[in-house]
Write a protein that holds these residues in place. Sequence first.
Motif, PDB file in Angstrom:
ATOM      1  N   THR A 319     -21.561 -24.586  33.735  1.00 36.77           N
ATOM      2  CA  THR A 319     -22.793 -25.031  33.061  1.00 36.77           C
ATOM      3  C   THR A 319     -22.679 -26.499  32.644  1.00 36.77           C
ATOM      4  O   THR A 319     -23.660 -27.241  32.656  1.00 36.77           O
ATOM      5  CB  THR A 319     -23.077 -24.113  31.841  1.00 36.77           C
ATOM      6  N   GLU A 320     -21.474 -26.894  32.321  1.00 36.02           N
ATOM      7  CA  GLU A 320     -21.256 -28.303  31.924  1.00 36.02           C
ATOM      8  C   GLU A 320     -21.627 -29.269  33.054  1.00 36.02           C
ATOM      9  O   GLU A 320     -21.997 -30.415  32.817  1.00 36.02           O
ATOM     10  CB  GLU A 320     -19.795 -28.483  31.522  1.00 36.02           C
ATOM     11  N   GLU A 321     -21.545 -28.774  34.290  1.00 35.81           N
ATOM     12  CA  GLU A 321     -21.889 -29.630  35.447  1.00 35.81           C
ATOM     13  C   GLU A 321     -23.359 -30.040  35.435  1.00 35.81           C
ATOM     14  O   GLU A 321     -23.762 -30.953  36.157  1.00 35.81           O
ATOM     15  CB  GLU A 321     -21.571 -28.899  36.761  1.00 35.81           C
ATOM     16  N   ILE A 322     -24.154 -29.361  34.612  1.00 34.53           N
ATOM     17  CA  ILE A 322     -25.581 -29.720  34.512  1.00 34.53           C
ATOM     18  C   ILE A 322     -25.720 -31.185  34.061  1.00 34.53           C
ATOM     19  O   ILE A 322     -26.662 -31.869  34.440  1.00 34.53           O
ATOM     20  CB  ILE A 322     -26.317 -28.738  33.558  1.00 34.53           C
ATOM     21  N   TYR A 323     -24.743 -31.660  33.308  1.00 37.19           N
ATOM     22  CA  TYR A 323     -24.782 -33.081  32.867  1.00 37.19           C
ATOM     23  C   TYR A 323     -24.829 -33.991  34.092  1.00 37.19           C
ATOM     24  O   TYR A 323     -25.711 -34.846  34.229  1.00 37.19           O
ATOM     25  CB  TYR A 323     -23.543 -33.377  32.012  1.00 37.19           C
ATOM     26  N   ASN A 324     -23.872 -33.826  35.004  1.00 43.10           N
ATOM     27  CA  ASN A 324     -23.798 -34.718  36.182  1.00 43.10           C
ATOM     28  C   ASN A 324     -24.982 -34.505  37.120  1.00 43.10           C
ATOM     29  O   ASN A 324     -25.508 -35.471  37.676  1.00 43.10           O
ATOM     30  CB  ASN A 324     -22.494 -34.485  36.947  1.00 43.10           C
ATOM     31  N   THR A 325     -25.375 -33.253  37.288  1.00 37.68           N
ATOM     32  CA  THR A 325     -26.510 -32.993  38.188  1.00 37.68           C
ATOM     33  C   THR A 325     -27.771 -33.644  37.630  1.00 37.68           C
ATOM     34  O   THR A 325     -28.560 -34.244  38.372  1.00 37.68           O
ATOM     35  CB  THR A 325     -26.731 -31.477  38.371  1.00 37.68           C
ATOM     36  N   THR A 326     -27.960 -33.544  36.325  1.00 37.84           N
ATOM     37  CA  THR A 326     -29.147 -34.171  35.709  1.00 37.84           C
ATOM     38  C   THR A 326     -29.105 -35.681  35.945  1.00 37.84           C
ATOM     39  O   THR A 326     -30.111 -36.290  36.338  1.00 37.84           O
ATOM     40  CB  THR A 326     -29.199 -33.872  34.188  1.00 37.84           C
ATOM     41  N   MET A 327     -27.945 -36.251  35.721  1.00 38.03           N
ATOM     42  CA  MET A 327     -27.809 -37.710  35.921  1.00 38.03           C
ATOM     43  C   MET A 327     -28.146 -38.082  37.367  1.00 38.03           C
ATOM     44  O   MET A 327     -28.884 -39.043  37.614  1.00 38.03           O
ATOM     45  CB  MET A 327     -26.370 -38.119  35.558  1.00 38.03           C
ATOM     46  N   ASN A 328     -27.620 -37.318  38.317  1.00 34.90           N
ATOM     47  CA  ASN A 328     -27.913 -37.592  39.736  1.00 34.90           C
ATOM     48  C   ASN A 328     -29.410 -37.512  40.019  1.00 34.90           C
ATOM     49  O   ASN A 328     -29.955 -38.343  40.750  1.00 34.90           O
ATOM     50  CB  ASN A 328     -27.198 -36.588  40.651  1.00 34.90           C
ATOM     51  N   ILE A 329     -30.052 -36.532  39.452  1.00 36.23           N
ATOM     52  CA  ILE A 329     -31.507 -36.357  39.675  1.00 36.23           C
ATOM     53  C   ILE A 329     -32.285 -37.531  39.071  1.00 36.23           C
ATOM     54  O   ILE A 329     -33.220 -38.059  39.689  1.00 36.23           O
ATOM     55  CB  ILE A 329     -31.988 -35.018  39.042  1.00 36.23           C
ATOM     56  N   LEU A 330     -31.893 -37.938  37.875  1.00 38.34           N
ATOM     57  CA  LEU A 330     -32.625 -39.035  37.208  1.00 38.34           C
ATOM     58  C   LEU A 330     -32.478 -40.333  38.017  1.00 38.34           C
ATOM     59  O   LEU A 330     -33.447 -41.091  38.187  1.00 38.34           O
ATOM     60  CB  LEU A 330     -32.121 -39.228  35.771  1.00 38.34           C
ATOM     61  N   ILE A 331     -31.282 -40.552  38.546  1.00 32.63           N
ATOM     62  CA  ILE A 331     -31.051 -41.768  39.346  1.00 32.63           C
ATOM     63  C   ILE A 331     -31.835 -41.676  40.661  1.00 32.63           C
ATOM     64  O   ILE A 331     -32.499 -42.623  41.068  1.00 32.63           O
ATOM     65  CB  ILE A 331     -29.536 -41.956  39.593  1.00 32.63           C
ATOM     66  N   ARG A 332     -31.757 -40.523  41.287  1.00 30.10           N
ATOM     67  CA  ARG A 332     -32.460 -40.318  42.556  1.00 30.10           C
ATOM     68  C   ARG A 332     -33.981 -40.502  42.382  1.00 30.10           C
ATOM     69  O   ARG A 332     -34.641 -41.121  43.215  1.00 30.10           O
ATOM     70  CB  ARG A 332     -32.153 -38.889  43.029  1.00 30.10           C
TER      71      ARG A 332
END
Length: 362
Positions: A319-332
């Motif tokens: 669940t902690e990986e949601i941090y990095n995935t969110t960041m990737n989505i915001l950048i994308r």
Amino acid sequence: MENSTIESNVLEQMMLKEHEQVVFCTDKATGLKAIIAIHNTVLGPALGGTRMWQYENEALALNDVLRLSRGMSYKAAISGLNLGGGKAVIIGDSRTQKNEALMRRFGKFVDSLDGKYITAEDVGMSPIDMEYIHDETDHVAGLPTSLGGGGDPSPVTAYGVYMGMKASAKKMYGSDSLAGKRIIVQGAGHVGQYLIDYLDKEGAKVGVSDIFADKIKEVKHKFPKVDIVDSNGIYDEAMDIYAPCALGATINDDTLSKLKCAIIAGAANNQLGNEAKHGQIVVDKGMIYAPDFLINAGGLINCYSELEGYNRDRAMSKTEEIYNTTMNILIRAEQNSMPTYQAANEMAEQRIEAIGNINKVL
Ligand code: NAD
């Protein structure tokens, strides 16, 4: 089908959003009327909760189960899980029409799909109902810890929302610290209260609204520093972050004309009233919207962990990986000048396609 109000274009509707299979279940003895929708099983078995609701007509029930099952495919895909998307609806009043026989009959239908669909709890269902379903099938997740399950998924969901919120803060402010930020949590329910705990501990200035006085009393008792916001006036409040943790569709024409926050990040499903329209208005207003199905995936991750032999630490670290995935989505989203929901949808679709291609090769 007797008294059917379902429109005659079921197959067309399935084709439109690429559903694989829809199963209609009836049983005269128990009065069961249910629909199981399997949207996509490219990544794995279709997992999604069963919702019991007194739909006004069968077409609305079908529409709901098609929409919700597709949403589960996206949620699982973007979370990196080897799961497909499915959902079930039982048509009826959960307060008056539920009983052991009805649930067990439904469990037999789930079992007949041989693991292609795995059910779990959703609106109108309770832990005891899941136990009845479990009496008839092993294809159930979200079971109580006494039955080897992961128990209440809300703390895990709240942790994912917290991670998504921190990533959004990092993008907006250059730091992911939420200390001193004015954050209003709408809904002091299961997820809301666990989220408040994280925010309060980090030193955020937390406000909370709920429509029930007992919930407000509970929050005041547990978190004395938190202030109470009127549930009708919430959108007029000054805040840095709005955390919808009650109902869906709270981001709409009316609320967007009032909201002045920098970030929207919460647990509620389907927050954007109209994805295309309100997703774009959020961008135009310079706000960050953390896609709901991405940051509230902790509950699904918790269920997934059960299938592997439940381990809370593993569920939390996934669940902690949601941090990095969110960041990737915001950048994308920023790089492609598109709303964040669209970037998230595309990322989910690409993973399903890529893994689908691998399967074709094998
Ligand atoms: P819950 O029913 O425990 O809590 C919802 C709270 O919102 C209740 O206290 C209710 O009184 C309050 N509420 C309802 N309308 C309101 C309004 N207009 N203003 C303020 N408060 C209002 O539900 P939950 O399990 O905490 O889930 C919250 C949301 O997150 C739901 O939309 C749910 O679908 C979604 N979600 C939950 C999970 C989970 O693990 N529980 C996982 C994914 C998504």
